[in-house]
Every structure is written in C-alpha cells, then in structure tokens.
Enzyme design. Structure first.
Site, PDB file in Angstrom:
ATOM      1  N   ASP B  26       0.852  -1.196   0.000  1.00 54.64           N
ATOM      2  CA  ASP B  26       0.000   0.000   0.000  1.00 54.64           C
ATOM      3  C   ASP B  26       0.887   1.245   0.000  1.00 54.64           C
ATOM      4  O   ASP B  26       1.699   1.444   0.898  1.00 54.64           O
ATOM      5  CB  ASP B  26      -0.925  -0.025   1.224  1.00 54.64           C
ATOM      6  CG  ASP B  26      -2.169   0.813   0.999  1.00 54.64           C
ATOM      7  OD1 ASP B  26      -2.039   2.014   0.683  1.00 54.64           O
ATOM      8  OD2 ASP B  26      -3.279   0.263   1.124  1.00 54.64           O
ATOM      9  N   SER B  77      -7.137   4.014  -1.168  1.00 51.40           N
ATOM     10  CA  SER B  77      -6.948   2.557  -1.206  1.00 51.40           C
ATOM     11  C   SER B  77      -8.243   1.813  -1.462  1.00 51.40           C
ATOM     12  O   SER B  77      -8.205   0.620  -1.805  1.00 51.40           O
ATOM     13  CB  SER B  77      -6.325   2.075   0.110  1.00 51.40           C
ATOM     14  OG  SER B  77      -5.030   2.578   0.245  1.00 51.40           O
ATOM     15  N   ASP B 129     -10.076  -3.326   6.561  1.00 48.92           N
ATOM     16  CA  ASP B 129      -9.617  -2.084   5.927  1.00 48.92           C
ATOM     17  C   ASP B 129      -9.862  -2.147   4.409  1.00 48.92           C
ATOM     18  O   ASP B 129     -10.138  -3.205   3.840  1.00 48.92           O
ATOM     19  CB  ASP B 129      -8.133  -1.878   6.236  1.00 48.92           C
ATOM     20  CG  ASP B 129      -7.714  -0.410   6.129  1.00 48.92           C
ATOM     21  OD1 ASP B 129      -8.578   0.480   6.217  1.00 48.92           O
ATOM     22  OD2 ASP B 129      -6.504  -0.153   5.948  1.00 48.92           O
ATOM     23  N   THR B 131      -8.286  -2.148   1.519  1.00 46.98           N
ATOM     24  CA  THR B 131      -7.680  -3.042   0.519  1.00 46.98           C
ATOM     25  C   THR B 131      -8.244  -4.454   0.606  1.00 46.98           C
ATOM     26  O   THR B 131      -8.808  -4.955  -0.375  1.00 46.98           O
ATOM     27  CB  THR B 131      -6.145  -3.008   0.621  1.00 46.98           C
ATOM     28  OG1 THR B 131      -5.708  -1.651   0.471  1.00 46.98           O
ATOM     29  CG2 THR B 131      -5.499  -3.862  -0.452  1.00 46.98           C
ATOM     30  N   ARG B 142     -15.789   3.195   3.084  1.00 45.54           N
ATOM     31  CA  ARG B 142     -14.807   2.286   3.654  1.00 45.54           C
ATOM     32  C   ARG B 142     -14.772   2.253   5.181  1.00 45.54           C
ATOM     33  O   ARG B 142     -14.309   1.272   5.769  1.00 45.54           O
ATOM     34  CB  ARG B 142     -13.416   2.632   3.125  1.00 45.54           C
ATOM     35  CG  ARG B 142     -12.995   4.056   3.449  1.00 45.54           C
ATOM     36  CD  ARG B 142     -11.650   4.396   2.834  1.00 45.54           C
ATOM     37  NE  ARG B 142     -10.564   3.757   3.571  1.00 45.54           N
ATOM     38  CZ  ARG B 142      -9.284   3.868   3.249  1.00 45.54           C
ATOM     39  NH1 ARG B 142      -8.924   4.580   2.185  1.00 45.54           N
ATOM     40  NH2 ARG B 142      -8.354   3.270   3.956  1.00 45.54           N
ATOM     41  N   GLU B 317      -1.321  -8.103   1.569  1.00 48.13           N
ATOM     42  CA  GLU B 317      -1.067  -6.663   1.601  1.00 48.13           C
ATOM     43  C   GLU B 317      -0.108  -6.278   2.717  1.00 48.13           C
ATOM     44  O   GLU B 317      -0.311  -6.644   3.876  1.00 48.13           O
ATOM     45  CB  GLU B 317      -2.378  -5.885   1.802  1.00 48.13           C
ATOM     46  CG  GLU B 317      -2.144  -4.379   1.775  1.00 48.13           C
ATOM     47  CD  GLU B 317      -3.257  -3.543   2.401  1.00 48.13           C
ATOM     48  OE1 GLU B 317      -3.348  -2.358   2.057  1.00 48.13           O
ATOM     49  OE2 GLU B 317      -4.008  -4.066   3.254  1.00 48.13           O
ATOM     50  N   ASP B 322       2.019   2.717   3.447  1.00 41.72           N
ATOM     51  CA  ASP B 322       1.148   3.882   3.311  1.00 41.72           C
ATOM     52  C   ASP B 322       0.825   4.528   4.651  1.00 41.72           C
ATOM     53  O   ASP B 322       0.993   5.738   4.823  1.00 41.72           O
ATOM     54  CB  ASP B 322      -0.143   3.429   2.626  1.00 41.72           C
ATOM     55  CG  ASP B 322      -1.215   4.495   2.605  1.00 41.72           C
ATOM     56  OD1 ASP B 322      -1.138   5.383   1.741  1.00 41.72           O
ATOM     57  OD2 ASP B 322      -2.127   4.441   3.453  1.00 41.72           O
ATOM     58  N   LYS B 323       0.377   3.743   5.611  1.00 47.06           N
ATOM     59  CA  LYS B 323      -0.101   4.342   6.867  1.00 47.06           C
ATOM     60  C   LYS B 323       1.031   5.077   7.592  1.00 47.06           C
ATOM     61  O   LYS B 323       0.821   6.151   8.164  1.00 47.06           O
ATOM     62  CB  LYS B 323      -0.718   3.260   7.770  1.00 47.06           C
ATOM     63  CG  LYS B 323      -2.020   2.676   7.188  1.00 47.06           C
ATOM     64  CD  LYS B 323      -2.614   1.597   8.096  1.00 47.06           C
ATOM     65  CE  LYS B 323      -3.715   0.832   7.382  1.00 47.06           C
ATOM     66  NZ  LYS B 323      -4.894   1.646   7.035  1.00 47.06           N
ATOM     67  N   HIS B 326       1.684   8.356   5.780  1.00 44.94           N
ATOM     68  CA  HIS B 326       0.698   9.368   6.194  1.00 44.94           C
ATOM     69  C   HIS B 326       1.142  10.053   7.488  1.00 44.94           C
ATOM     70  O   HIS B 326       0.937  11.245   7.675  1.00 44.94           O
ATOM     71  CB  HIS B 326      -0.666   8.712   6.446  1.00 44.94           C
ATOM     72  CG  HIS B 326      -1.495   8.507   5.226  1.00 44.94           C
ATOM     73  ND1 HIS B 326      -1.842   9.529   4.377  1.00 44.94           N
ATOM     74  CD2 HIS B 326      -2.083   7.395   4.720  1.00 44.94           C
ATOM     75  CE1 HIS B 326      -2.599   9.050   3.393  1.00 44.94           C
ATOM     76  NE2 HIS B 326      -2.756   7.757   3.570  1.00 44.94           N
ATOM     77  N   ASP B 364      -0.957   0.124  -4.703  1.00 51.43           N
ATOM     78  CA  ASP B 364      -2.293   0.607  -5.072  1.00 51.43           C
ATOM     79  C   ASP B 364      -2.257   2.065  -5.522  1.00 51.43           C
ATOM     80  O   ASP B 364      -3.042   2.483  -6.368  1.00 51.43           O
ATOM     81  CB  ASP B 364      -3.295   0.385  -3.942  1.00 51.43           C
ATOM     82  CG  ASP B 364      -2.823   0.924  -2.606  1.00 51.43           C
ATOM     83  OD1 ASP B 364      -1.660   1.372  -2.499  1.00 51.43           O
ATOM     84  OD2 ASP B 364      -3.632   0.913  -1.655  1.00 51.43           O
ATOM     85  N   HIS B 365      -1.335   2.842  -4.980  1.00 51.13           N
ATOM     86  CA  HIS B 365      -1.212   4.263  -5.336  1.00 51.13           C
ATOM     87  C   HIS B 365       0.115   4.761  -4.786  1.00 51.13           C
ATOM     88  O   HIS B 365       0.759   4.076  -3.998  1.00 51.13           O
ATOM     89  CB  HIS B 365      -2.381   5.084  -4.769  1.00 51.13           C
ATOM     90  CG  HIS B 365      -2.507   4.944  -3.274  1.00 51.13           C
ATOM     91  ND1 HIS B 365      -1.629   5.542  -2.403  1.00 51.13           N
ATOM     92  CD2 HIS B 365      -3.372   4.247  -2.505  1.00 51.13           C
ATOM     93  CE1 HIS B 365      -1.965   5.224  -1.170  1.00 51.13           C
ATOM     94  NE2 HIS B 365      -3.013   4.429  -1.188  1.00 51.13           N
ATOM     95  N   HIS B 416      -1.971  11.181  -0.337  1.00 47.75           N
ATOM     96  CA  HIS B 416      -1.460  10.290  -1.389  1.00 47.75           C
ATOM     97  C   HIS B 416      -0.956  11.149  -2.548  1.00 47.75           C
ATOM     98  O   HIS B 416      -1.294  12.326  -2.657  1.00 47.75           O
ATOM     99  CB  HIS B 416      -2.568   9.370  -1.917  1.00 47.75           C
ATOM    100  CG  HIS B 416      -3.130   8.451  -0.891  1.00 47.75           C
ATOM    101  ND1 HIS B 416      -4.343   7.826  -1.038  1.00 47.75           N
ATOM    102  CD2 HIS B 416      -2.642   8.041   0.305  1.00 47.75           C
ATOM    103  CE1 HIS B 416      -4.573   7.070   0.016  1.00 47.75           C
ATOM    104  NE2 HIS B 416      -3.563   7.186   0.845  1.00 47.75           N
TER     105      HIS B 416
END
Lengths: 452, 452
Positions: B26, B77, B129, B131, B142, B317, B322-323, B326, B364-365, B416
């Site tokens: 992610d 995501s 979550d 994903t 989500r 995953e 990602d987290k 962030h 994913d991004h 993102h």
C-alpha cells in the site's frame, strides 16, 4: 525448424550497422510521466513511450567527492550523465571525472569514435550543460562551460567552484565549450550560443571560430538546420542558453503558495485558505522560433546514418522537464515530456527501417513535482488542509483539475529527489537488459550492443 | 521439434491447479522502494522484488462519485483495490460498488469461489480495511467497518459518511466485518479485532461469534496460527486495529520540522535553520507479539494449497508502507517494505514447487514521502535552504544520511500522490502483461490466468 534452411536468410547479418539512440528525459520520473500523460493523452491515454515493449527500473548512484567515499542518495545531472556515459559512479557536479582524484574517464562517445562510429548529442539545454557535456568532455565542475568561467566561478559574488586545473595552460582540455569545439562529435545540437562567443584560451578567436576551424559548420537558426553542409560536422546553438520550452502556464503563471487567512496564520485549524486559481497551459511564445527536439532528432538521425555502414551513437535529451520543475512550472515540464515523446517517435520510425537500432528511454534522476489531490483526502474535516509549499492547479483537456505540488525547498529552486527512474527500450532491449538496473550499467549495455 | 514426440511430456498438464498470489504494497511507489532499498540492502543492493523478471508501470484511475463522472487524478486505497478486485473504476472511499449508483460489482474472489478455487486475504492492516475489504465485500464507504459504524459515521463529531443503505435491514450485507463473517473466504488474516466484538445486526451475538457460526475458527494470537484446525476456515485478527509495524524511528521519532532562527523567520535568506538531528531506525517493541507478514503468508499458502487440485487466489497486503507515510514515519514504512519482500520470498518458494503460480507485486497508489538531498543541491549559496514540510534524516547502515521529506499537507496526515506505480511479476507474467497497464486490467489478467 526444417533441416533444409538453404533458402532462409541467416538470422544475423553481421555487416549491418548497429546504432544506439539513448533518449534522456532530465528529471523524468513517474510523477512527471503521469502528470504529462494525464494532460497530453488523458488519464486513460498512453504516451508513445508507454507502448515500448521493455521496461525496467534504474537505481541512481552517487558518491561523496573523495576516493572510496560513502554513498550520497540524491544525484545531479552531472554525476548521473557520467554514470551512463562512462559506467563510473562519481560525485555531484563532475563531468566524466572521478570523485576525489579528478582523473578523466573514457566515455561511450570516445569509444564509439575510436570504433569508427559516428556520434551525436542533441539537447534542449545548452549543448555545454551537464548531460550532453558528460558524454564527451571531462572537467571537475559542470558550470565551467566557457573560457570566461574557468577560474573563480561565481554567481553574484558567491563562490561556486574552480576549474583552473583544466585550463589548457595547465594541461587540461579547457572549458566545456572548448572541449566540444575540439571534439570529434559529428552532430551537436541544442542551446548555449553564449558559451561559444568568448575568446578561446590561448587563441585570438572565439570558441565558435575554433569549432569552425576544427571542421564544424556552426548554425544558430532553425532554418539553417536542413541546409547545413553535409560535408562538415554540425554544431547548432539555437538560443543563448537553454532553449525556450513549448508550454507555459496561463499568462506565464507557475505554482503559487496557498494564501492563509489571518485566522489561519494564527492557527492552521482556524480560518481558511485561498488556493491558487486553476489555470490552463498555453503555448509559450518564446518557443516560436525554436527547432523542436523532434526536428533536431530528425536532422541528427539523417546525418548520422547517411552512407554509414559502421553505425552510430546518438544521445537525445529533453532537458527542461527538470529545469521547469526546479522553477515550479508544471506546464513547461509537460511540454518537454511531449517533446521527448515526439523524438521517440522519430527514433522508432528510424528503427523500422534500421532494425539493428537499440532505443533506450530513461531519466537521469527524479524531481520534486508531485501530483497531489486537488480535493484533499481529508476534505471532510472542517479545517483547511493545504500544501506547505507551492501548488499549481491545472485544468486538463478532459476537464478535471490536476494539482502539482512543489515542496522540497524554501529556496527559489526545488531539489532533485532520489527515487529510481524508469528505463524503457524497444524490442532490441529485450533479453539484453535486466528489469532492475544500476545507472552505470547503461554504459556497458550500450558498449556491448555496439561492440566497441 | 522432432516429429516423434511420443516420449516427450506434453507442455501443458491441464489438471495442474493454477493460483495467483497478488502482493500489494500500500503506497509502495518508486520513492518508497528506493528509500527501503537504500536502508535495507544499501544503495548498490537489491530487494528480492528487484530480481523479478517482469516489470511494468501501472496507471491509477479514479472518478468523481457520479455516473460518467470526470477523472480524479489521486486515488485512495478503496477505489484502487476495487479497480484490481473488479476491473471497474470507481470513486474514493468505495468498496467494490459503482460511483454514483451504489451498484455492487462482482470481485475476483467471488469469481474464484464460484469456480471452486480457494481464496485468502492477508494483510497487516485491519482485515476490514479498504484493501482487503474490496476483494470480497461491497459498501459505499470504507469506514463502515463494523455494525456500530454504519449510520452517521463520524470522528469526534465530524460527519464522515453513512452506510444505512447497506444495513441488512435495508437489504444490504451489513458492515464490512459482518460481510467478512458471512463470506466464503478460506483464510482471513490481519488486524482489526475491535471490528468483530460489536453485536452483529439483528443478532444477539458478536460478529466474531457470527463468523464462528459460519464455520470460521477465530484466532487472536500468533501462537494459534500453526495449531488452528485444518477443518475450519480461518479468521485471524492479531491486534485491535492495524498491526504494529516492525521498525520505528529512534525513541519513536518521526519526521520533524526544521527550526528556523529568529532572523530566518524574518526573512528566509537571513539567519539559519536547525535541521532535525539524524536518527537510526530501531525495532518497534510493539511488534514483538505480532506474526510477520511472511508467517501469515506461509500459513495461508499451506492452507490454500493443501489437498487442493483446483487452485487458489491469495491477496497479501503490506498496508503500513502507506499508513506510516501518512504519519511521516519513514522507518515504519521501510520495515513494511521489508515485510512485503519477505512475503514475496515465501511466494517465490511456493512457486518453485507449484510452477503454475502467477505472482504479481504492485502498489495501489503513490505516497507523499520523497528522498531529498541531505546536503542541498544549492548548499554553496550562503543561505539556509530547507523543506517547508517535515524531514527525517536517517543514518543508514552504510553510514550515510538519507533525508525523507513529507510536504504534501499541513494536516496531521500526508496526502497520497498520483504517480503510476510499479507492477512486477514472476516468469508466469511474461507475455501475459503489457509493460504499461491501467490498474483495472489487473482483474482481467488474474481472471484469465485462473480461467474463471
């Protein structure tokens, strides 16, 4: 396969000339490619380079400026071009010289010339700029571009470097422009006329006249490109410095800082913020008299391939993807990706009729620009969220807003970034290049393909 | 080939089971990969994924939340996992439902189940979550992860969304946790225990008990992974929410803001700036009792392949690349790339003995983090140049400083970014995947490989 192959042409015709076309997008990382793709082709469209059948990732390597130095994780265009041109990792600012020792390093262009191949360097920057320079010249500092910028190189009194050691008087090759004028390269096209007007060291003539004495026809206008003599080597410099770019922001706008209200200055969760107004990209009027990168590429391909049974090496650089990103001008970068993609089109057309042509498309390093959400992921929260840097909100032809963020430095110029960059190739690259490459390997890949 | 092939085994053994292992990092863009590579393997080292023989670039596609909406250039995501799981472009926040219309979209897991294949979802996030959820559940928002978060979903009074329409009472499938508890998936491993403790809608039992009633063995401790019954499907939730990550900054440090002197506050070209002190990464003590992503992967591969002649689909995953980005925690992201690379090692070992296994590794991004120069490119200028955002200066095992910049938002969370992401594959991917892919194509590639 049938045993009787008498009527079948051999797979390998060894007398066919081989050539390599190395296309470098300066600073052309995945952010830049996606931004340009979205703008030029739409989010569901494809650039020409997206159709290339081979793709890899290329790790950028840099070192401190001493022998056996430690790694440095973010590069500049001098040491990265040196990696590709020589296979050697060096330090930032160096043009095909070794970190710490100033030793010169043989370049792929020098090897090609020694092997009887023709060579060409084409760029939208000054032809003396770091990327083209690293393929044929050798000096310790990239800004020593002409004879007047060899000793105590400075910017408004700020000392930036010194190349005294490379003066011809000290046994060196002189400035980058002089080394180009003395070089055996067949085609040199780009900007940088101002670096050819100073008097050459130990001469009474300009660097331009030195180039002419050495067998170059020197041109400065687009309309001279097609009519230049085929009997002379060609040096074309179409602007005083970097060539003007094709696109610019509406009325010349670039990325701007969000403007917080007074309350928001007091605390970021109070008040509100005015983001820069959306803008379109428009044609840059200064580009009107410039040759496109594709036009220069076409001339170079013609001159390098005509009556040539030995092959050639051609480096083509779209330089201002990087330069415009340093200046926070996303429209400029987008137009320069388009220029690169058009040059690729010419390279691909050439390879159609010259099958033993390896085309490589890559970048030298990553850049600052980031595609960020135009509506924040956190827009549901009733507070203002915005970049601490500069942002441009571009209205794309498909009618959406694309927000480009520049936030690596408070300086008037953004920094480079350290991410690995794309490396693409036509079908000649398949089986010859791994999917993960270190930048200096490019030298070996080209050398092996050309057999030099 | 000889005409007499009687003694030669057929190339295709059609009864061999086929399986796809889709590994998603992610937010794992080229910046994250380079940062992790430099730290974990050295700038001249290679991750395991760098050895994969196929590489492509994958364009991310998102739309406004209405039918026939315009493109949105930065994803979340939820819509990206929906792209991969269903082949359909949707809007941010949606879990396998269509933009504007709320229509549910069949997922690759549902198709695999219908085709008699086993299925598994493994993640370091909550199993509820975005994903993992997008591969088997359907809901408009989500954050509707459990029965208590279906109506008026809010954070400290801030309205974020509403999923009333998906209540079972209204003909929906209920919250994500309930949909997972009611799902036919064979293996569900990750975090998110807190989403399974509320009472299920229209029941007197918890979602956990609902899952058990539906045939899951529910475990919450690492040591239960190996001993869980092979006769039941497995739901493992090893933390209340996201699993703690493996690495953290020294003493828990994250990226910090440069501290300008008083003079520098007055004008950025005056005074000086104190950058955050360099730091090392260290083991996160909270990770001690967590199963690694590789351990969960090994259990999933064993359970999905044992006595199975029909094949399987497994999504794995690494969520906190990602987290942690962030939250401006580069060491956390680095450790989670390492976890992904280890999970890939297990997948590759499995494919050694199960040759009809397509392994895809992708993101994913893109994310906010950027590798920037620790010494500015403009260090020769006698003024302070520094990021307007947050920076962490990490001391790498090879002894250099790697500066990681976070500067997409003034909010407590970074945004993102929109760049295309890497897509890699083992040899089974060669010839089946173009070098440039749009994210929804992943669905078709998997479906075709599995023949479902």
């Amino acid at each position: 396969m049938t045993q009787n192959s008498a009527n079948i042409a051999p797979i390998e015709v060894t007398h066919q000339p081989r050539q390599v076309i190395l296309i470098i997008g300066d600073g052309m990382d995945e952010q830049q490619l996606t931004i340009a793709r979205n703008y030029l082709k739409g989010s569901q469209g494809k650039l020409r380079l997206d159709h290339l059948p081979f793709r890899a990732s290329m790790q950028i390597l840099t070192t401190e400026d001493r022998q056996n130095g430690k790694p440095v994780y973010v590069a500049d265009s001098a040491n990265t071009a040196t990696s590709m041109a020589t296979g050697v990792i060096t330090s930032r600012g160096r043009i095909s010289t070794r970190a710490g020792s100033d030793t010169t390093i043989a370049t792929i262009v020098e090897l090609a010339v020694a092997g009887g191949l023709r060579t060409g360097l084409v760029t939208t920057s000054s032809i003396t700029d770091a990327t083209p320079a690293s393929f044929i010249t050798h000096i310790n500092f990239r800004l020593c571009e002409n004879p007047d910028a060899m000793v105590d190189v400075n910017y408004k009194g700020i000392a930036l470097g010194d190349c005294s050691e490379y003066l011809k008087a000290n046994g060196g090759g002189g400035s980058i422009a002089e080394q180009l004028a003395d070089s055996p390269v067949d085609v040199l096209l780009g900007g940088g006329e101002k670096h050819f007007t100073p008097i050459a060291e130990a001469e009474t003539i300009s660097v331009k006249a030195l180039a002419e004495r050495n067998g170059f026809e020197v041109i400065t206008r687009k309309d001279e490109l097609a009519s230049a003599s085929q009997d002379k080597r060609l040096l074309g410099v179409f602007a005083q410095s970097t060539l003007p770019v094709r696109l610019r922001g509406e009325d010349g706008r670039e990325a701007e800082e969000p403007e917080p209200s007074l309350l928001n200055y007091i605390h970021p969760y109070l008040g509100d913020v005015t983001l820069p107004a959306p803008m379109v990209c428009e044609a840059n009027p200064d580009f009107a008299n410039m040759p496109s990168l594709q036009q220069m590429t076409n001339i170079a391909l013609d001159r390098l391939s005509r009556n040539n049974n030995k092959g050639f090496f051609l480096m083509i650089e779209s330089a201002s993807i990087d330069k415009q990103s340093h200046e926070r001008k996303p429209c400029g970068s987008i137009g320069e990706v388009e220029q690169l993609d058009e040059a690729l089109q010419s390279a691909l057309a050439f390879a159609e009729t010259h099958p033993r042509t390896l085309i490589l498309v890559t970048a030298d390093h990553s850049q600052a620009a980031q595609l960020i959400p135009d509506e924040s992921l956190f827009a549901a929260y009733p507070i203002s969220t915005y970049t601490p840097g500069y942002v441009a909100r571009i209205v794309t032809p498909e009618g959406s807003h694309m927000a480009i963020n520049y936030a690596t430095s408070n300086f008037m110029m953004e920094e480079h970034t350290g991410a690995a960059v794309p490396l693409l190739a036509n079908s000649e690259g398949i089986g010859r290049i791994p999917t993960f490459v270190q930048q200096p390997q490019i030298f070996g890949i080209i050398r092996e393909y050309l057999g030099i």
